[in-house]
Design a protein around this motif. Structure first.
Motif, PDB file in Angstrom:
ATOM      1  N   PHE A  71       0.836  -1.192   0.000  1.00 15.49           N
ATOM      2  CA  PHE A  71       0.000   0.000   0.000  1.00 15.49           C
ATOM      3  C   PHE A  71       0.877   1.251   0.000  1.00 15.49           C
ATOM      4  N   TYR A  72       0.359   2.319  -0.585  1.00 15.25           N
ATOM      5  CA  TYR A  72       1.072   3.591  -0.545  1.00 15.25           C
ATOM      6  C   TYR A  72       1.096   4.161   0.869  1.00 15.25           C
ATOM      7  N   LEU A  73       0.041   3.885   1.623  1.00 21.39           N
ATOM      8  CA  LEU A  73      -0.054   4.363   2.998  1.00 21.39           C
ATOM      9  C   LEU A  73       0.029   3.183   3.955  1.00 21.39           C
ATOM     10  N   PRO A  74       0.587   3.370   5.151  1.00 19.62           N
ATOM     11  CA  PRO A  74       0.581   2.295   6.150  1.00 19.62           C
ATOM     12  C   PRO A  74      -0.850   1.885   6.471  1.00 19.62           C
ATOM     13  N   ILE A  75      -1.058   0.601   6.653  1.00 21.17           N
ATOM     14  CA  ILE A  75      -2.421   0.129   6.899  1.00 21.17           C
ATOM     15  C   ILE A  75      -2.963   0.668   8.219  1.00 21.17           C
ATOM     16  N   VAL A  76      -2.073   0.933   9.184  1.00 21.79           N
ATOM     17  CA  VAL A  76      -2.517   1.533  10.449  1.00 21.79           C
ATOM     18  C   VAL A  76      -3.110   2.913  10.197  1.00 21.79           C
ATOM     19  N   TYR A  77      -2.472   3.668   9.312  1.00 20.23           N
ATOM     20  CA  TYR A  77      -2.989   4.993   8.965  1.00 20.23           C
ATOM     21  C   TYR A  77      -4.363   4.874   8.310  1.00 20.23           C
ATOM     22  N   ILE A  78      -4.499   3.933   7.378  1.00 13.71           N
ATOM     23  CA  ILE A  78      -5.769   3.757   6.670  1.00 13.71           C
ATOM     24  C   ILE A  78      -6.879   3.378   7.645  1.00 13.71           C
ATOM     25  N   GLU A  79      -6.591   2.435   8.530  1.00 18.11           N
ATOM     26  CA  GLU A  79      -7.599   2.012   9.510  1.00 18.11           C
ATOM     27  C   GLU A  79      -7.980   3.164  10.430  1.00 18.11           C
ATOM     28  N   ARG A  80      -6.973   3.925  10.848  1.00 18.52           N
ATOM     29  CA  ARG A  80      -7.261   5.045  11.744  1.00 18.52           C
ATOM     30  C   ARG A  80      -8.139   6.083  11.067  1.00 18.52           C
ATOM     31  N   ARG A  81      -7.851   6.388   9.816  1.00 17.95           N
ATOM     32  CA  ARG A  81      -8.652   7.377   9.098  1.00 17.95           C
ATOM     33  C   ARG A  81     -10.081   6.886   8.895  1.00 17.95           C
ATOM     34  N   ILE A  82     -10.234   5.591   8.613  1.00 12.80           N
ATOM     35  CA  ILE A  82     -11.581   5.038   8.460  1.00 12.80           C
ATOM     36  C   ILE A  82     -12.350   5.169   9.770  1.00 12.80           C
ATOM     37  N   LEU A  83     -11.681   4.883  10.874  1.00 15.09           N
ATOM     38  CA  LEU A  83     -12.334   5.007  12.178  1.00 15.09           C
ATOM     39  C   LEU A  83     -12.661   6.460  12.495  1.00 15.09           C
ATOM     40  N   GLU A  84     -11.740   7.371  12.186  1.00 18.80           N
ATOM     41  CA  GLU A  84     -11.995   8.795  12.435  1.00 18.80           C
ATOM     42  C   GLU A  84     -13.229   9.271  11.675  1.00 18.80           C
ATOM     43  N   LEU A  85     -13.299   8.926  10.404  1.00 16.64           N
ATOM     44  CA  LEU A  85     -14.428   9.366   9.589  1.00 16.64           C
ATOM     45  C   LEU A  85     -15.717   8.641   9.974  1.00 16.64           C
ATOM     46  N   SER A  86     -15.594   7.406  10.429  1.00 17.20           N
ATOM     47  CA  SER A  86     -16.771   6.668  10.886  1.00 17.20           C
ATOM     48  C   SER A  86     -17.335   7.294  12.156  1.00 17.20           C
ATOM     49  N   MET A  87     -16.446   7.687  13.066  1.00 16.26           N
ATOM     50  CA  MET A  87     -16.909   8.348  14.286  1.00 16.26           C
ATOM     51  C   MET A  87     -17.546   9.691  13.962  1.00 16.26           C
ATOM     52  N   GLU A  88     -16.975  10.405  12.984  1.00 17.50           N
ATOM     53  CA  GLU A  88     -17.564  11.674  12.565  1.00 17.50           C
ATOM     54  C   GLU A  88     -18.963  11.455  11.997  1.00 17.50           C
ATOM     55  N   THR A  89     -19.145  10.365  11.262  1.00 13.81           N
ATOM     56  CA  THR A  89     -20.463  10.053  10.710  1.00 13.81           C
ATOM     57  C   THR A  89     -21.475   9.805  11.821  1.00 13.81           C
ATOM     58  N   CYS A  90     -21.060   9.064  12.836  1.00 12.96           N
ATOM     59  CA  CYS A  90     -21.951   8.805  13.974  1.00 12.96           C
ATOM     60  C   CYS A  90     -22.358  10.105  14.658  1.00 12.96           C
ATOM     61  N   LEU A  91     -21.394  10.986  14.854  1.00 10.65           N
ATOM     62  CA  LEU A  91     -21.693  12.260  15.510  1.00 10.65           C
ATOM     63  C   LEU A  91     -22.581  13.134  14.629  1.00 10.65           C
ATOM     64  N   ASN A  92     -22.402  13.054  13.316  1.00 11.17           N
ATOM     65  CA  ASN A  92     -23.291  13.781  12.405  1.00 11.17           C
ATOM     66  C   ASN A  92     -24.719  13.266  12.525  1.00 11.17           C
ATOM     67  N   ASP A  93     -24.862  11.944  12.665  1.00 14.59           N
ATOM     68  CA  ASP A  93     -26.195  11.361  12.842  1.00 14.59           C
ATOM     69  C   ASP A  93     -26.837  11.869  14.128  1.00 14.59           C
ATOM     70  N   LEU A  94     -26.015  12.012  15.170  1.00 14.17           N
ATOM     71  CA  LEU A  94     -26.536  12.519  16.440  1.00 14.17           C
ATOM     72  C   LEU A  94     -26.997  13.966  16.291  1.00 14.17           C
ATOM     73  N   ARG A  95     -26.193  14.774  15.610  1.00 15.20           N
ATOM     74  CA  ARG A  95     -26.576  16.173  15.402  1.00 15.20           C
ATOM     75  C   ARG A  95     -27.826  16.271  14.534  1.00 15.20           C
ATOM     76  N   ALA A  96     -27.934  15.380  13.548  1.00 12.71           N
ATOM     77  CA  ALA A  96     -29.102  15.403  12.660  1.00 12.71           C
ATOM     78  C   ALA A  96     -30.384  15.062  13.408  1.00 12.71           C
ATOM     79  N   SER A  97     -30.255  14.292  14.488  1.00  9.39           N
ATOM     80  CA  SER A  97     -31.431  13.916  15.277  1.00  9.39           C
ATOM     81  C   SER A  97     -31.710  14.919  16.390  1.00  9.39           C
ATOM     82  N   GLY A  98     -31.031  16.064  16.337  1.00  8.73           N
ATOM     83  CA  GLY A  98     -31.246  17.086  17.350  1.00  8.73           C
ATOM     84  C   GLY A  98     -30.617  16.772  18.685  1.00  8.73           C
ATOM     85  N   GLY A  99     -29.599  15.924  18.681  1.00  9.30           N
ATOM     86  CA  GLY A  99     -28.919  15.562  19.915  1.00  9.30           C
ATOM     87  C   GLY A  99     -29.577  14.426  20.672  1.00  9.30           C
TER      88      GLY A  99
END
Length: 345
Positions: A71-99
């Motif tokens: 891979f061009y990027l370390p797999i640890v970096y890729i996994e971390r970024r996926i988790l970061e963006l996944s957590m952001e998605t969850c928080l967006n869902d929470l904000r969309a539901s008015g908290g």
């Protein structure tokens, strides 16, 4: 939707042919990671076990490909970024539901907490696994999922952890383990928020027996010992109040009144924290070190074997199931390709 996408600069990939193309290559990699996250959250619907088994196959596919391809990027970096963006998605869902938390949000957060804990627990060196974006994702999720309240008697010391269902104990323990990992990070800005939450947790409910008390004391003492040589006063400033709270709450159940009656943190003096720092250092106190080795570590190890390792073993089983399901999918796809080829012969 994903504000972190253009903010992460923790890894830069220069092009061997033209170093100036490194930025374009990095942008391409980030776009591919975003595509994976979109598949995880938009291509796979639901929040039940079946949906998360399918999501787990995406991570398994990355490791499967990584065995045969560079891979061009370390797999640890890729996994971390996926988790970061996944957590952001969850928080967006929470904000969309008015908290307001929904069952879908709670289920997704519960699974993410387990995967994040597993991600951090794979190594003792977590510096490349924790970033500011990572912190900004996991801490708000823990804040909404690790809920404590009084038991109705008005006695704060008798507070208990709310148990909405059978998964809650696992969620709380894995969440605590994440906070302990953050507490041990060399970056004080990560240690600070974790220490505040651990301190709040300790004050919101009683310790669940000697083993849990020993487990917490052992972990905090390990962090203190690791930074003793660095003379990091700011880091100590976060750790020692937690240690004092643990000692205060477990003084009798761990028989400190017999084993180490002179521990400085029990004394209400202005120099108690500094005195304890000197007291617990290996060069100054055989009493504290012997107490940890003979009385605390055996209890802490028992707690790990009975309460922490079973969750990690369950995660290994879960990852194995994801991998097996992925291989079944690959086999079916290859068989379908073969059958289609035969139609044209």
């Amino acid at each position: 939707m994903f504000p972190y996408l253009i903010q992460d600069t923790s890894f830069f990939v220069p092009s061997q042919a033209n170093p100036e193309d490194g930025g374009l290559l990095e942008e391409l990699c980030e776009t591919l990671i975003l595509t994976i996250v979109m598949i995880l959250w938009k291509g796979i619907t639901g929040s039940d076990d079946e949906a998360w088994i399918i999501r787990g196959q995406v991570f398994s596919a990355l490791h499967y490909l990584h065995r045969d391809y560079e891979f061009y990027l370390p797999i640890v970096y890729i996994e971390r970024r996926i988790l970061e963006l996944s957590m952001e998605t969850c928080l967006n869902d929470l904000r969309a539901s008015g908290g307001k938390t929904t069952s879908t949000y709670e289920n997704n957060c519960r699974e993410l907490i387990k995967i994040v804990d597993d991600f951090l627990s794979q190594t003792t060196e977590t510096n490349d696994r924790i970033t500011e974006n990572f912190i900004n994702g996991i801490l708000p999720i823990l804040d909404t999922m690790l809920i404590f309240e009084e038991n109705g008697t008005g006695d704060q010391t008798a507070s208990t952890l709310i148990s909405h269902d059978e998964h809650w104990t696992e969620t709380s323990l894995t969440g605590l383990n994440i906070l302990l990992n953050l507490l041990s990070h060399s970056n004080v800005s990560y240690c600070g928020p974790a220490s505040v939450r651990i301190h709040s947790l300790l004050h919101s409910r009683p310790l669940n027996g000697r083993e849990e008390a020993a487990y917490l004391l052992s972990n905090v003492n390990t962090v203190i010992s690791s930074i003793s040589q660095n003379e990091d006063c700011e880091h100590f400033g976060y750790l020692l109040p937690i240690m004092k709270t643990i000692i205060d709450k477990s003084y009798e159940i761990l028989q400190m009144n017999v084993q180490i009656p002179n521990v400085p943190l029990r004394k209400a003096t202005s120099t108690a924290l500094d005195d304890f720092r000197q007291y617990c250092s290996a060069s100054n106190s055989q009493e504290w070190q012997m107490f940890i080795q003979r009385h605390i570590e055996p209890l802490a190890e028992h707690y790990r074997s009975m309460s922490i390792r079973p969750f990690h073993m369950n995660m290994k089983i879960w990852w194995n199931n994801c991998y097996e399901m992925m291989m079944v999918g690959i086999h079916k796809r290859n068989r379908q390709i073969g059958e289609e080829k035969l139609k044209f012969q």
